[in-house]
Design an enzyme around this catalytic site. Structure first.
Site, PDB file in Angstrom:
ATOM      1  N   GLY A  46      96.854 -34.531  36.963  1.00 45.40           N
ATOM      2  CA  GLY A  46      95.742 -33.992  37.747  1.00 45.40           C
ATOM      3  C   GLY A  46      95.971 -34.087  39.243  1.00 45.40           C
ATOM      4  O   GLY A  46      96.360 -35.136  39.755  1.00 45.40           O
ATOM      5  N   VAL A  47      95.709 -32.995  39.962  1.00 47.60           N
ATOM      6  CA  VAL A  47      95.776 -33.041  41.424  1.00 47.60           C
ATOM      7  C   VAL A  47      94.430 -32.718  42.065  1.00 47.60           C
ATOM      8  O   VAL A  47      94.227 -32.987  43.256  1.00 47.60           O
ATOM      9  CB  VAL A  47      96.845 -32.083  42.004  1.00 47.60           C
ATOM     10  CG1 VAL A  47      98.244 -32.623  41.732  1.00 47.60           C
ATOM     11  CG2 VAL A  47      96.692 -30.675  41.480  1.00 47.60           C
ATOM     12  N   GLY A 108      98.116 -24.244  36.294  1.00 50.22           N
ATOM     13  CA  GLY A 108      97.517 -24.732  35.062  1.00 50.22           C
ATOM     14  C   GLY A 108      96.164 -25.322  35.398  1.00 50.22           C
ATOM     15  O   GLY A 108      95.749 -25.300  36.557  1.00 50.22           O
ATOM     16  N   CYS A 109      95.448 -25.840  34.398  1.00 52.06           N
ATOM     17  CA  CYS A 109      94.086 -26.336  34.644  1.00 52.06           C
ATOM     18  C   CYS A 109      93.755 -27.444  33.655  1.00 52.06           C
ATOM     19  O   CYS A 109      94.057 -27.338  32.470  1.00 52.06           O
ATOM     20  CB  CYS A 109      93.097 -25.183  34.484  1.00 52.06           C
ATOM     21  SG  CYS A 109      91.382 -25.647  34.760  1.00 52.06           S
ATOM     22  N   HIS A 151      91.872 -22.382  43.660  1.00 53.06           N
ATOM     23  CA  HIS A 151      91.622 -22.692  42.243  1.00 53.06           C
ATOM     24  C   HIS A 151      90.276 -23.405  42.084  1.00 53.06           C
ATOM     25  O   HIS A 151      89.488 -23.078  41.195  1.00 53.06           O
ATOM     26  CB  HIS A 151      92.768 -23.572  41.711  1.00 53.06           C
ATOM     27  CG  HIS A 151      92.648 -23.972  40.275  1.00 53.06           C
ATOM     28  ND1 HIS A 151      93.444 -23.440  39.279  1.00 53.06           N
ATOM     29  CD2 HIS A 151      91.824 -24.854  39.646  1.00 53.06           C
ATOM     30  CE1 HIS A 151      93.103 -23.983  38.110  1.00 53.06           C
ATOM     31  NE2 HIS A 151      92.132 -24.854  38.307  1.00 53.06           N
ATOM     32  N   GLU A 152      90.000 -24.375  42.966  1.00 49.75           N
ATOM     33  CA  GLU A 152      88.773 -25.170  42.825  1.00 49.75           C
ATOM     34  C   GLU A 152      87.522 -24.380  43.217  1.00 49.75           C
ATOM     35  O   GLU A 152      86.483 -24.510  42.564  1.00 49.75           O
ATOM     36  CB  GLU A 152      88.876 -26.470  43.634  1.00 49.75           C
ATOM     37  CG  GLU A 152      90.047 -27.378  43.237  1.00 49.75           C
ATOM     38  CD  GLU A 152      90.116 -27.691  41.749  1.00 49.75           C
ATOM     39  OE1 GLU A 152      89.062 -27.931  41.119  1.00 49.75           O
ATOM     40  OE2 GLU A 152      91.236 -27.689  41.205  1.00 49.75           O
ATOM     41  N   HIS A 155      86.499 -22.358  40.377  1.00 52.05           N
ATOM     42  CA  HIS A 155      85.727 -23.129  39.387  1.00 52.05           C
ATOM     43  C   HIS A 155      84.242 -23.122  39.734  1.00 52.05           C
ATOM     44  O   HIS A 155      83.387 -23.008  38.857  1.00 52.05           O
ATOM     45  CB  HIS A 155      86.197 -24.589  39.351  1.00 52.05           C
ATOM     46  CG  HIS A 155      87.295 -24.863  38.367  1.00 52.05           C
ATOM     47  ND1 HIS A 155      87.196 -24.563  37.025  1.00 52.05           N
ATOM     48  CD2 HIS A 155      88.518 -25.422  38.514  1.00 52.05           C
ATOM     49  CE1 HIS A 155      88.317 -24.919  36.402  1.00 52.05           C
ATOM     50  NE2 HIS A 155      89.142 -25.439  37.290  1.00 52.05           N
TER      51      HIS A 155
HETATM   52 ZN    ZN Z   1      91.053 -26.010  36.947  1.00 52.81          ZN
END
Ligand code: ZN
Length: 181
Positions: A46-47, A108-109, A151-152, A155
């Protein structure tokens, strides 16, 4: 262990709500931030993590200090306890600038195990947000951090990377050494 919700959960498709800035110091919001950091640190790869990924439809994401290490050395993802950087909290983040120059980047997620694909992302991004003390700040980034910002914030708008990815493939967990958000 704090569980990370997976792709079919409707919370991942909600448009998350702003946090009223006056609520940022409250125990409720501080606990959500703490839980997000805990959930993030429990994942080897996780980042970053967004609040909907722990089931909370609020506009908050946290970038692990590990992401800043990765920026300095692209290949090595340090163990969660070994980073020299602090986690960075973004509340009510707004992307104020995106570079026109974009690239297809591997992604990826944590909520889309175990898929992996390429997403077209701007190379540079600037975000304005509140930190966990309620102070407003602006942060510009390139490379991995800029990709994480995009990416965030996706979300928080109910968008998953698989909605816009190409060359999506399924990789077994033990073969994955890549960072996820
Ligand atoms: Zn994600």
């Amino acid at each position: 262990m704090i569980s990370i919700v997976q792709r079919d959960d409707p919370v991942l498709r909600e448009h998350a709500a702003d946090v009223p800035p006056a609520h940022i110091p409250t125990p409720q919001i501080q606990k959500i931030i703490r839980d997000m950091k805990t959930a993030l640190h429990e994942q080897d790869d996780g980042v970053a993590i967004a609040a909907p990924q722990i089931g909370v439809p609020l506009r908050i994401f946290v970038v692990s200090g590990r992401a800043f290490d990765l920026e300095e050395d692209e290949d090595e993802l340090p163990a969660p306890g070994e980073t020299k950087h602090h986690d960075l909290v973004f509340i009510n983040p707004v992307i104020t600038r995106l570079s026109k120059k974009r690239r297809w980047l591997p992604e990826g997620c944590l909520s889309v195990r175990w898929l992996y694909g390429k997403v077209l992302r701007s190379e540079k991004a600037t975000v304005r947000a509140y930190d966990e003390t309620g102070k407003s700040f602006t942060r510009g980034a390139s490379g991995l951090l800029a990709q994480i910002f995009q990416h965030e914030t996706d979300h928080l708008d109910g968008v998953l990377f698989t909605d816009k990815a190409r060359d999506v493939e399924h990789l077994e967990p033990e073969r994955i050494k890549k960072a996820r958000g």
